[in-house]
Write an enzyme that holds these catalytic residues in place. Structure first.
Site, short mmCIF file in Angstrom:
data_model
loop_
_atom_site.label_atom_id
_atom_site.label_comp_id
_atom_site.label_asym_id
_atom_site.label_seq_id
_atom_site.Cartn_x
_atom_site.Cartn_y
_atom_site.Cartn_z
N GLU A 251 0.83 -1.20 0.00
CA GLU A 251 0.00 0.00 0.00
C GLU A 251 0.86 1.25 0.00
O GLU A 251 1.67 1.45 0.91
CB GLU A 251 -0.93 0.02 1.21
CG GLU A 251 -1.81 1.27 1.26
CD GLU A 251 -2.73 1.30 2.46
OE1 GLU A 251 -3.34 2.36 2.71
OE2 GLU A 251 -2.83 0.28 3.15
N HIS A 557 -2.48 10.56 -1.56
CA HIS A 557 -2.65 9.27 -2.23
C HIS A 557 -2.59 9.43 -3.75
O HIS A 557 -2.05 8.58 -4.44
CB HIS A 557 -3.97 8.63 -1.81
CG HIS A 557 -3.85 7.79 -0.58
ND1 HIS A 557 -3.46 6.47 -0.61
CD2 HIS A 557 -4.05 8.08 0.73
CE1 HIS A 557 -3.43 5.99 0.62
NE2 HIS A 557 -3.78 6.94 1.45
#
Length: 572
Positions: A251, A557
Site C-alpha cells: 500500500e 494518495h
C-alpha cells in the site's frame, strides 16, 4: 495494369501506346500539393497539443477533486479543437477504410477499362504481348500461435517424477520425503500444478529460498514464494530507545505516513509504553448430560483451592507455560473453559493447547461423564473479532502514549491540536460507535499491525484481534499540546517459532533487536515487540488523523499511490 511490364514485339505499337501513357501521366500529376502537407502538419500539431493539455488538466482535476464536467473557456476551446482535428485526420487518413469496398470495385473497373483501351489502340499488337508477371503465391491460412510460457528446465529424472505425480502414482504431498530435496520437490510440484491446471505460474519465483526451513512447520506443498516489499519507518523513539521499524506492504503512503508520525513523536521527546497483561488463551468446549453437572465442573475449576493442582498439570506441557487463570461460562449443558497462560517469547498457541489437553485428561478422572467436544470452542477467541478479547485481553495488552508539542503539530503534521481532538472524537469514537464497531475505535491500526506482522513472521490472520485499538487524543498544557494514546488489549506476537525463523523475517526481528528468545528474562523480547507494534500504531494514527484534519489524504494518495512513471525505464 502496368504497360512497362509487357514486352512489345512490333515497333508500330509504340506510337499508339503514347496515348495510354499520357493518360497515366495525367493521373500521376494529381499528387498532394505543398499546401496539403502544411494542413496535415497543422492538424497533427493541434491534435497532440490539445490532447496533452486536456490530459494534464484532467489529472490536475482528479488530484484537486474538481468535477470533470466543469470546463473553463480554454478547456472548451481545446475540446472543440480536439474534435476538429480528429475529424480532419479521420477524413484524410481513414477514408480508405471507409471506402475500401468501393475502391476495390473501382480498381477492377479501371483495369478492365485500361485493357479495353489498349486493345482498341494497339489492334493486333495485343496478340504479341506476353505477360511477365510472376505467379502469385498460394494462399495459406495463418494460425495464431500463443507463445508458450517460460517453464523451469527439468532433468529427465524430474520429468519422470512430474508425469508420475500428474498420473497420481506419486502423491504430491510426499515429494519432500521421497526425493529428500525440498527445493527439487517445490520445482517439480510447480510444474505439476501448471500442467494439471493449464495455467502458467510464470512470475512466481522458486529460486533463492530455503525450503528446508518451512518443512513441517510453515507451509505444506510449496510451489514458490511471494515477494512483498519491505520499507522502514523511524527512528521510533520509544521508552528512550530508537527502533527502525520494518513494514512489509504493497500500500502506497503507508510507510511514509508512519514515518512522519515517528518524526513527530521523536522531536516531541518520544513515546512510552506499558504491557498491562501477557497471556495467551485457549477455550475448549465440553458437554454433560445436564446443566447441573456442567455447573459442578464450573465451580470446581474456579475454586481457588483447586487452582494449584490444575496449574501444576497445565505447566508440565512446557518449561515456559505458566497458567494464570481459568474462566468458565455455561450455555445450557455445555461448558466453555477459557485458560490463560504466559508463553515466554513464543506466541504460544501450540503451547497453551498442549497445556489444556493435559488438564482435560486430568479432569476426566473426576468427571468421567465429561464429553470433550473440541479443544477450541471459540471462547478463546482466535482470529475473530470478539468482545472477550476486547474486554479480557489476549496475548499482550499494551497502552502507548506521547505528548506532541504544539509547534510539532503545526510544522510536521500541518494541522492544529483543536482539529485533531475534534476529529478523533467524531471519527474514532462517535463514528465507530455509530457503526457498532468492536475494538475498532481507531483510524487504521490494522494497516500498521499487518505490515509489521508480515515483516517479522507473525501470523497475519491474528491481525483481526491484534488490531483492536482505541485511539485517544486530548489537549494538555493549557490546550497547547496534544496527548495521544493507543490502547491495544490483544497484540499476539512472538519472537520464536512459526515464521519468525525464516531468513527474511529473522533479519527484520534482528533489526528491531528482538530476534529469538530472551536469555535474561523469558518473554522480554516478545513483550518488547508488542510495545514496538503499539508505538508504530501510535505514529500511524497520528499521521493519518493529521492528514485527514488538514485535508491532505486524497492529495497525498493521488501523488504517491497513482504514479504515472514508467517503472521499467526507471529500473533500466
Amino acid at each position: 495494369m502496368d504497360v512497362q511490364q509487357r514486352s512489345l514485339k512490333a515497333v508500330e505499337c509504340s506510337a499508339p501506346s503514347d496515348k495510354f501513357s499520357k493518360t497515366k501521366n495525367e493521373k500521376h500529376d494529381s499528387q498532394p500539393q505543398p499546401s496539403l502537407y502544411l494542413a496535415n502538419a497543422v492538424f497533427f500539431g493541434l491534435f497532440f497539443s490539445v490532447a496533452y493539455f486536456l490530459l494534464h488538466r484532467w489529472r490536475e482535476k482528479i488530484r484537486t477533486s474538481t468535477p470533470l464536467h466543469v470546463l473553463t473557456i480554454s478547456e472548451i476551446v481545446a475540446v472543440v479543437s480536439l474534435i476538429a482535428s480528429i475529424f480532419y485526420l479521420m477524413v484524410f487518413f481513414g477514408i480508405s477504410f471507409i471506402l475500401h469496398p468501393f475502391a476495390a470495385s473501382r480498381a477492377v473497373q479501371y483495369d478492365e477499362e485500361d485493357e479495353a483501351e489498349i486493345a482498341t489502340t494497339t489492334g493486333s499488337c495485343l496478340a504479341e504481348v506476353t505477360p511477365k508477371l510472376p505467379p502469385l503465391p498460394p494462399k495459406t491460412s495463418v494460425k495464431k500461435v500463443t507463445p508458450a510460457p517460460a517453464t523451469l528446465q527439468l532433468s529427465s529424472d524430474d520429468e519422470e517424477v512430474v508425469r508420475a505425480v500428474v498420473s497420481g502414482s506419486i502423491p504430491s504431498y510426499s515429494l519432500e520425503s521421497k526425493l529428500g530435496d525440498c527445493r527439487r520437490a517445490a520445482a517439480i510440484r510447480n510444474q505439476v500444478v501448471e500442467r494439471v491446471s493449464g495455467r502458467s505460474l510464470e512470475g512466481l519465483p522458486i529460486e533463492n529460498f530455503d525450503y528446508n526451513s518451512i518443512l513441517g512447520q510453515c507451509c505444506e506443498m510449496p510451489i514458490g514464494f511471494v515477494q512483498i516489499p519491505v520499507g522502514v519507518a523511524g527512528p521510533l523513539l520509544l521508552d528512550g530507545k530508537e527502533f527502525t521499524v520494518p513494514m512489509a506492504t504493497t500500500e502506497g503512503c503507508l510507510v511514509a505516513s508512519t514515518n512522519r508520525g515517528c518524526k513527530a513523536i521523536y522531536v516531541s521527546g518520544g513515546a512510552s509504553a506499558v504491557v498491562l497483561r501477557d497471556g495467551m488463551t485457549r477455550a475448549p468446549v465440553v458437554r454433560f448430560n445436564s446443566a447441573k453437572r456442567a455447573s459442578q465442573l464450573k465451580f470446581y475449576l474456579e475454586h481457588p483451592q483447586n487452582f494449584d493442582s490444575l496449574a501444576h498439570t497445565f505447566n508440565k506441557s512446557s518449561r515456559f507455560a505458566r497458567l494464570q487463570n481459568i474462566k468458565a461460562t455455561i450455555a445450557g449443558k455445555n461448558l466453555y473453559i477459557r485458560f490463560m497462560c504466559s508463553t515466554g517469547d513464543a506466541m504460544g498457541m501450540n503451547m497453551v493447547s498442549k497445556g489444556v489437553q493435559n488438564v482435560l485428561d486430568f479432569l476426566q478422572t473426576d468427571f468421567p461423564d465429561m464429553d470433550v467436544i473440541g479443544i477450541s470452542g471459540n471462547y478463546c477467541s482466535d482470529k475473530k473479532a470478539a468482545a472477550v478479547n476486547w474486554i479480557e485481553g489476549r496475548g499482550k495488552s499494551v497502552v502507548c502514549e506521547a505528548v506532541i508539542k504544539e509547534e510539532v503539530v503545526k510544522k510536521v503534521l500541518k494541522t492544529s491540536v483543536e482539529s485533531l481532538v475534534e476529529l478523533n472524537m467524531l471519527k474514532n469514537l462517535t463514528g465507530s460507535a455509530m457503526a457498532g464497531a468492536l475494538g475498532g475505535f481507531n483510524a487504521h491500526a490494522s494497516n500498521i499491525v499487518s505490515a509489521i506482522y508480515l515483516a517479522t513472521g507473525q501470523d497475519p490472520a491474528q491481525n483481526v484481534e491484534s488490531s483492536h485499538c482505541m485511539t485517544m487524543m486530548e489537549a494538555v498544557n493549557n490546550g497547547k499540546d496534544l496527548h495521544v494514546s493507543v490502547t491495544m488489549p490483544s497484540i499476539e506476537v512472538g519472537t520464536v517459532g512459526g515464521g519468525t525463523q525464516l531468513a527474511s523475517q529473522s533479519a527484520c526481528l534482528n533489526l528491531l533487536g528482538v530476534k529469538g528468545a530472551s536469555k535474561e528474562s523469558p518473554g522480554e523480547n516478545s513483550r518488547q515487540l508488542a510495545t514496538i507494534v503499539a508505538g508504530s500504531v501510535l505514529a500511524g494514527e497520528l499521521s493519518l488523523m493529521s492528514a485527514i484534519a488538514a485535508g491532505q489524504l486524497v492529495k497525498s494518495h493521488m501523488k504517491y499511490n497513482r504514479s504515472s512513471k514508467d517503472v521499467t525505464k526507471i529500473a533500466s
